[in-house]
Write a protein that holds these residues in place. Structure first.
Motif, PDB file in Angstrom:
ATOM      1  N   LYS B 313      -0.348 -17.937 -44.979  1.00 35.63           N
ATOM      2  CA  LYS B 313      -1.654 -18.200 -45.559  1.00 35.63           C
ATOM      3  C   LYS B 313      -2.500 -19.133 -44.694  1.00 35.63           C
ATOM      4  O   LYS B 313      -3.711 -18.907 -44.542  1.00 35.63           O
ATOM      5  N   ASN B 314      -1.875 -20.135 -44.125  1.00 39.50           N
ATOM      6  CA  ASN B 314      -2.704 -21.059 -43.328  1.00 39.50           C
ATOM      7  C   ASN B 314      -3.253 -20.375 -42.086  1.00 39.50           C
ATOM      8  O   ASN B 314      -4.388 -20.597 -41.687  1.00 39.50           O
ATOM      9  N   LYS B 315      -2.456 -19.463 -41.522  1.00 33.83           N
ATOM     10  CA  LYS B 315      -2.901 -18.686 -40.365  1.00 33.83           C
ATOM     11  C   LYS B 315      -4.090 -17.789 -40.776  1.00 33.83           C
ATOM     12  O   LYS B 315      -5.090 -17.682 -40.069  1.00 33.83           O
ATOM     13  N   LEU B 316      -3.916 -17.215 -41.953  1.00 30.60           N
ATOM     14  CA  LEU B 316      -4.936 -16.340 -42.506  1.00 30.60           C
ATOM     15  C   LEU B 316      -6.267 -17.084 -42.661  1.00 30.60           C
ATOM     16  O   LEU B 316      -7.332 -16.610 -42.235  1.00 30.60           O
ATOM     17  N   LYS B 317      -6.187 -18.267 -43.262  1.00 30.84           N
ATOM     18  CA  LYS B 317      -7.406 -19.041 -43.510  1.00 30.84           C
ATOM     19  C   LYS B 317      -8.036 -19.475 -42.194  1.00 30.84           C
ATOM     20  O   LYS B 317      -9.263 -19.490 -42.036  1.00 30.84           O
ATOM     21  N   CYS B 318      -7.182 -19.798 -41.267  1.00 31.93           N
ATOM     22  CA  CYS B 318      -7.662 -20.202 -39.950  1.00 31.93           C
ATOM     23  C   CYS B 318      -8.475 -19.069 -39.303  1.00 31.93           C
ATOM     24  O   CYS B 318      -9.562 -19.287 -38.752  1.00 31.93           O
ATOM     25  N   ILE B 319      -7.958 -17.845 -39.397  1.00 32.56           N
ATOM     26  CA  ILE B 319      -8.667 -16.684 -38.825  1.00 32.56           C
ATOM     27  C   ILE B 319     -10.021 -16.508 -39.515  1.00 32.56           C
ATOM     28  O   ILE B 319     -11.057 -16.324 -38.865  1.00 32.56           O
ATOM     29  N   ILE B 320     -10.020 -16.616 -40.846  1.00 34.11           N
ATOM     30  CA  ILE B 320     -11.254 -16.412 -41.609  1.00 34.11           C
ATOM     31  C   ILE B 320     -12.317 -17.432 -41.200  1.00 34.11           C
ATOM     32  O   ILE B 320     -13.480 -17.076 -40.964  1.00 34.11           O
ATOM     33  N   LEU B 321     -11.870 -18.679 -41.066  1.00 33.70           N
ATOM     34  CA  LEU B 321     -12.832 -19.730 -40.698  1.00 33.70           C
ATOM     35  C   LEU B 321     -13.325 -19.555 -39.261  1.00 33.70           C
ATOM     36  O   LEU B 321     -14.503 -19.721 -38.974  1.00 33.70           O
ATOM     37  N   ASN B 322     -12.412 -19.170 -38.349  1.00 34.24           N
ATOM     38  CA  ASN B 322     -12.817 -18.940 -36.963  1.00 34.24           C
ATOM     39  C   ASN B 322     -13.836 -17.823 -36.834  1.00 34.24           C
ATOM     40  O   ASN B 322     -14.633 -17.799 -35.911  1.00 34.24           O
ATOM     41  N   LEU B 323     -13.770 -16.884 -37.759  1.00 31.98           N
ATOM     42  CA  LEU B 323     -14.732 -15.776 -37.742  1.00 31.98           C
ATOM     43  C   LEU B 323     -16.117 -16.248 -38.163  1.00 31.98           C
ATOM     44  O   LEU B 323     -17.083 -15.488 -38.109  1.00 31.98           O
TER      45      LEU B 323
END
Lengths: 335, 672
Positions: B313-323
């Motif tokens: 999940k933290n990886k997921l959120k990181c990707i979303i924010l980087n986008l």
């Protein structure tokens, strides 16, 4: 007398073994069974024997004579046959080949591709080459004003009827008829209004693949194409996926195989990238499922496409797509 | 999309090498097809292939944003004039109204006075040259510069040429026309959107300005337009008028309505800097329905369902924010995501999943094999038949060809075929405007081509689709065509036919004389199977050969393979090999020329009875010993029973029955 006969027989058997010329055979014949030969003179002696012995030795001698005579002609025939072969046969002369026919390289490649997918549980389906806009575009989530249509410059028969620009319409036709699970491949001819050059032809061939079930994933798409790549081009072949865009898949990918020629090191065929782009793929877009009344919450699926000419060109090192349609027998007979 | 590297670096710090950045972009979906070095401009230009869904990447800043996602550096946005809200003041200078808000979601503008029209300074001209845009003058160049920079198309009108100081965004009227900047007159229609002044259209919305309001050397005041038009409408108009531009290309792929004003202000800033102009403080901004950020619910387990992997999940959120997306809500199983309006391609959960997969890296997703059922039976029935056919023909020494599906009336005419075929409305040339109705014309062309290359013994076949139209419905059939040339006769092509039919398990067929325009008059036949015509066979007529310039004899057959299909049996049923010996008897006789082999065979089979196993013709003789208009025929008849060894008497009886029948029915004279 008996001993004498035995001795003659053994002597003959020994001598004949070492003969290789016909003239020597003749000498032997004269020596043993000629008018003044040993056997003949022995036969003459038979008349001097007792009445009891006469038939016994007469038969023995006659048998031997027949045997010797047969043996000599046998040897003679064998020597002659060897001699004839050696003198007349030049095995370096060209062989006489039966004329065997050939299948077109695109047929061969299509069959090879199909066999691989049969092994993975796919079956073949086909669709028409004259298609409706609905199947070619709309059902594939590509409405009329979609810029993705730019890559599909089409030949039209009427406003709504055209020559299919890809084999993807077959996906729709299959899903309309069949409920999941679906695992199909659809090879066939496609048409785009492209000018002809070394890598483009307005007429070309594709193979489409589609798998739909309750548990199909992007990982499965990768797995299937990876197995395909290895079977088609060898164990060492690697596969690479890159994001791309097609209106009828989401996520969409472009997939490439490591260059068959340079094994990924970079060469002219792969334009020094180490990779050969093969086709497009992706997970079936929920919009497409909606068109065929599949429940996108229940089912997922992948689809992929590839150009048959492209694969044949890689496999056979053909540099010009036009060769496939010229039908020069000097080309065709190489396959 | 051409991206000059130094230009790009103005908006983002890049620590990686040019090649590394190119690789990263390529692997995340923006393929860098080429890196070009422009030595005269001291610049490297990345040629990026932007897919149709990524309109947001059709700008240098768009690419910079993508690099931001990939490298965690932040985009530095360029300087612009201060945002000024719309004000009554400017309404006195220009009156703007949108008549069709479905086709124009936002229209903004600025008036800039006292500009001095000059060639652009070299930094500006060089930037445009690097992206293949021809510099024109400082004003036009700045609109193009900002277009390339932000992806927002802009247009500058000469303010003093706007009649009535009135601008209306409306559909074109019937019979209206405009001379566009490319100096050609365009007829407009009701479904096209125009920018009009009091009198007439002054621009084709989103595509090209009109020559009447063009910036020229005398221009002092300009009206600068920044707007957002409907993608589909622009595309349709562009297609219809066969007119496209950098602007229309971007509108077709979606422009962010919320980027309209910032681009306008950026251009105004640059115009003040480089063209001495002074902008009126207020702006025009008509934006009837504000475009909001997409609010998308992402169910975590859907990622696993579609991609096949668990992403922490933290990886997921990181990707979303980087986008550059916002996370509005975050619960155990769901994440609610807000997507900025420049990403108009992200509207659904599945679109978010693709974005996550893209940034996570397709090549980091584990490879698996599909599980579950398959209902596959591999090859279809027809496919098995065509595969079998191709194997048979290869064994016969035939080479397979693939020819074009297109033909033309002249070609069809040459072979005496009707030119009623399916017509293509937009063919590549008039010589390719009809879908083939027969494989014969191309077969003859291929034969000719190979003869030209001094090849003899040509044996070719093609299995392909032919097309017919019937009351506006279209039919496709698979045809087979075989053509042979060389040391061959009619009986070679007939032998091929017989081999095909025999190997496909078709027992009965019949040939009968029938005239076809493509064949010579005496060597022309139809092929029937169970009373149904399935094809033709014969020798190509001299007339046709002449048109193809062929000097050799050509024998050919064409079969409707789709029609043959239902008679094919690919699973032969084993018949016991004969147990009892056969007796052979020959029969030779003279007979009138006009009696055919088929007539003779028929009588022999019938008269011989069930013990006749086979009859073979082994000799035909015509010569001095034979009466004129007669021929001598010799057959070998094989008699056998599968129940017992036949007696001589039985065989003799049958044989003489045959002799008698032939004598009585065909008037033969036996030769002894």
């Amino acid at each position: 007398m008996k001993a004498k006969i035995k001795e003659i027989e053994e002597k003959f058997n020994f001598e004949i073994k070492n003969i290789s010329l016909p003239e020597h055979l003749e000498e032997i014949r004269v020596k043993y069974i000629g008018r003044k030969g040993v056997l003949t003179s022995l036969l003459k002696q038979v008349s001097a024997l007792s009445n009891d012995e006469k038939p016994v030795f007469g038969r023995l001698l006659n048998n031997l004579k027949t045997n010797i005579s047969a043996r000599i002609s046998e040897e003679l025939a064998s020597i002659n046959s060897v001699k004839r072969t050696e003198a007349k046969l030049d095995i370096s002369l060209p062989g006489i080949s039966p004329l065997i026919g050939t299948k077109h390289p695109l047929t061969l490649i299509t069959q090879e591709i199909k066999e691989i997918f049969f092994g993975l549980g796919f079956e073949t389906v086909t669709g028409p080459e004259i298609e409706t806009e609905y199947y070619n575009f709309e059902a594939l989530n590509t409405p009329e004003d979609h810029p993705a249509r730019d890559e599909h410059d089409s030949f039209y028969i009427t406003d709504k009827i055209l020559l299919r620009t890809h084999t993807s319409p077959v996906q729709i036709r299959v899903m309309e008829k069949q409920k999941p699970p679906v695992r199909v491949i659809a090879p066939g001819r496609c048409f785009r209004r492209d000018a002809t050059d070394a890598t483009h032809s307005p007429i070309f061939h594709q193979v489409e693949g589609l798998a739909v079930d309750t548990n199909i994933t992007f990982g499965d798409l990768k797995g299937v194409l990876e197995v395909f790549a290895r079977q088609l081009f060898g164990r060492q072949t690697k596969i690479r996926f890159r994001p791309d865009f097609f209106p009828f898949t989401e996520p969409s990918a472009e997939y490439a195989f490591s260059c068959v020629n340079c094994k990924g090191k970079g060469c002219r065929i792969c334009k020094n990238t180490g990779w050969l782009e093969i086709g497009g793929a992706g997970m079936v877009d929920p919009e497409v499922f909606k068109m065929v009344h599949y429940d996108a919450e229940k089912y997922s699926g992948f689809a992929f496409g590839m150009g048959i000419e492209r694969i044949a060109m890689i496999k056979y090192h053909i540099h010009d797509i036009r060769m496939f349609f010229e039908n020069d027998l000097r080309f065709l007979r190489q396959f | 999309m051409k991206v000059p590297y130094n230009w790009l670096k103005e908006y983002i710090d890049i620590k990686l090498s040019l090649e590394e950045i190119a690789e990263k972009l390529t692997m995340s979906g923006l393929e860098v097809a080429d890196i070009q070095r422009l030595s005269n401009l001291n610049e490297f230009v990345l040629d990026i292939e932007v897919t149709a869904n990524r309109g947001d990447c059709l700008s240098i800043i768009g690419i910079a944003r993508e690099i931001e996602t990939l490298t965690n550096k932040h985009v530095k946005y360029p300087q612009a004039l201060k945002k000024c809200s719309a004000n009554k003041e400017i309404e006195k200078l220009i009156d703007v109204s949108i008549k069709d808000t479905s086709l124009c979601s936002r229209y903004a503008g600025r008036i800039i006075r006292n500009v001095k029209i000059e060639p652009s300074p070299s930094w500006l001209a060089n930037r445009l040259k690097a992206v293949n845009i021809r510099p024109i003058n400082n004003i036009v160049d700045i609109t193009n510069y900002v277009l390339m920079e932000t992806g927002q198309p802009l247009h500058a009108f000469d303010y003093n040429k706007i009649s009535g100081k009135q601008i209306t965004i409306r559909r074109a009227r019937q019979n209206e026309s405009i001379v566009a900047l490319d100096e050609s007159k365009r007829q407009l229609s009701r479904d096209m959107l125009v920018i009009a002044d009091e009198k007439a259209p002054i621009a084709i919305a989103g595509i090209m300005g009109g020559i009447g309001s063009e910036i020229d050397k005398q221009t002092t005041d300009i009206f600068l337009e920044s707007a957002c038009f409907h993608a589909g409408c622009i595309r349709k108009t562009s297609k219809t008028l066969e007119l496209s531009s950098e602007s229309s290309y971007r509108f077709e792929r979606g422009v962010d309505p919320n980027g309209v004003v910032s681009a306008l202000n950026r251009a105004a800033y640059l115009i003040e800097k480089t063209a001495h102009g002074k902008s009126v403080r207020e702006i025009v901004d008509i934006y009837p329905k504000k475009f909001n950020k997409q609010n998308i619910q992402l169910r975590i387990q859907q990622i696993k369902r579609i991609l096949g992997i668990d992403i922490p999940k933290n990886k997921l959120k990181c990707i979303i924010l980087n986008l550059g997306f916002e996370i509005k809500q975050d619960s155990l199983n769901n994440i609610r995501v807000l997507v900025p309006t420049y990403r108009r391609d992200i509207r659904r959960e599945i679109d978010l999943i693709e974005e996550i997969a893209r940034i996570y890296g397709y090549n980091n997703i584990d490879t698996t094999m599909p599980r579950g059922q398959t209902s596959s039976c591999g090859k279809g029935e027809f496919e098995k038949q065509t595969d079998a056919l191709k194997n048979i023909l290869s064994s016969c020494g035939m080479a397979e060809i693939y020819t074009s599906s297109f033909t033309n009336s002249e070609n069809l005419d040459k072979t005496g075929l009707s030119s009623d075929g399916v017509k293509i409305t937009n063919p590549l040339g008039d010589d390719q405007n009809i879908m083939r109705t027969s494989l014969i014309p191309e077969m003859l062309s291929v034969i000719k081509r190979n003869l030209n290359r001094s090849l003899s013994e040509i044996k070719l076949y093609e299995l392909g689709q032919v097309f017919f139209e019937n009351n506006s419905s279209y039919h496709e059939k698979t045809y087979l065509c075989c053509g042979i040339v060389g040391n061959v006769s009619f009986f070679d092509i007939k032998g091929i036919l017989e081999t095909i039919l025999y190997r496909l398990g078709i027992e009965d067929h019949c040939l009968y004389y029938k005239k076809h325009r493509v064949f010579t008059s005496d060597c022309s036949a139809s092929i029937d199977i169970q009373g149904r015509n399935i094809g033709i066979i014969g020798e190509i007529s001299g007339n046709v050969l002449e048109k193809y310039n062929i000097d050799e004899k050509v024998f050919l057959l064409e079969i409707g393979f789709s029609n043959l299909s239902k008679y094919i049996n690919l699973s032969p049923v084993f018949k016991a090999v004969p147990k009892y010996p056969a007796s052979e008897r020959d029969i030779a006789f003279t007979i009138k020329e006009n009696v055919s082999n088929a007539d003779i065979m028929n009588i022999m089979w019938k008269a011989g009875g069930e013990i006749v196993e086979d009859i073979k013709l082994f000799d035909i003789y015509r010569g001095k010993q034979i009466l004129s208009e007669h021929k001598s025929m010799a057959y070998s008849i094989c008699y056998r029973s599968n129940k017992r060894t036949l007696t001589d008497e039985e065989v003799n009886q049958a044989h003489s029955r045959i002799e008698r029948k032939l004598i009585s029915q065909l008037d033969i004279t036996l030769r002894k």
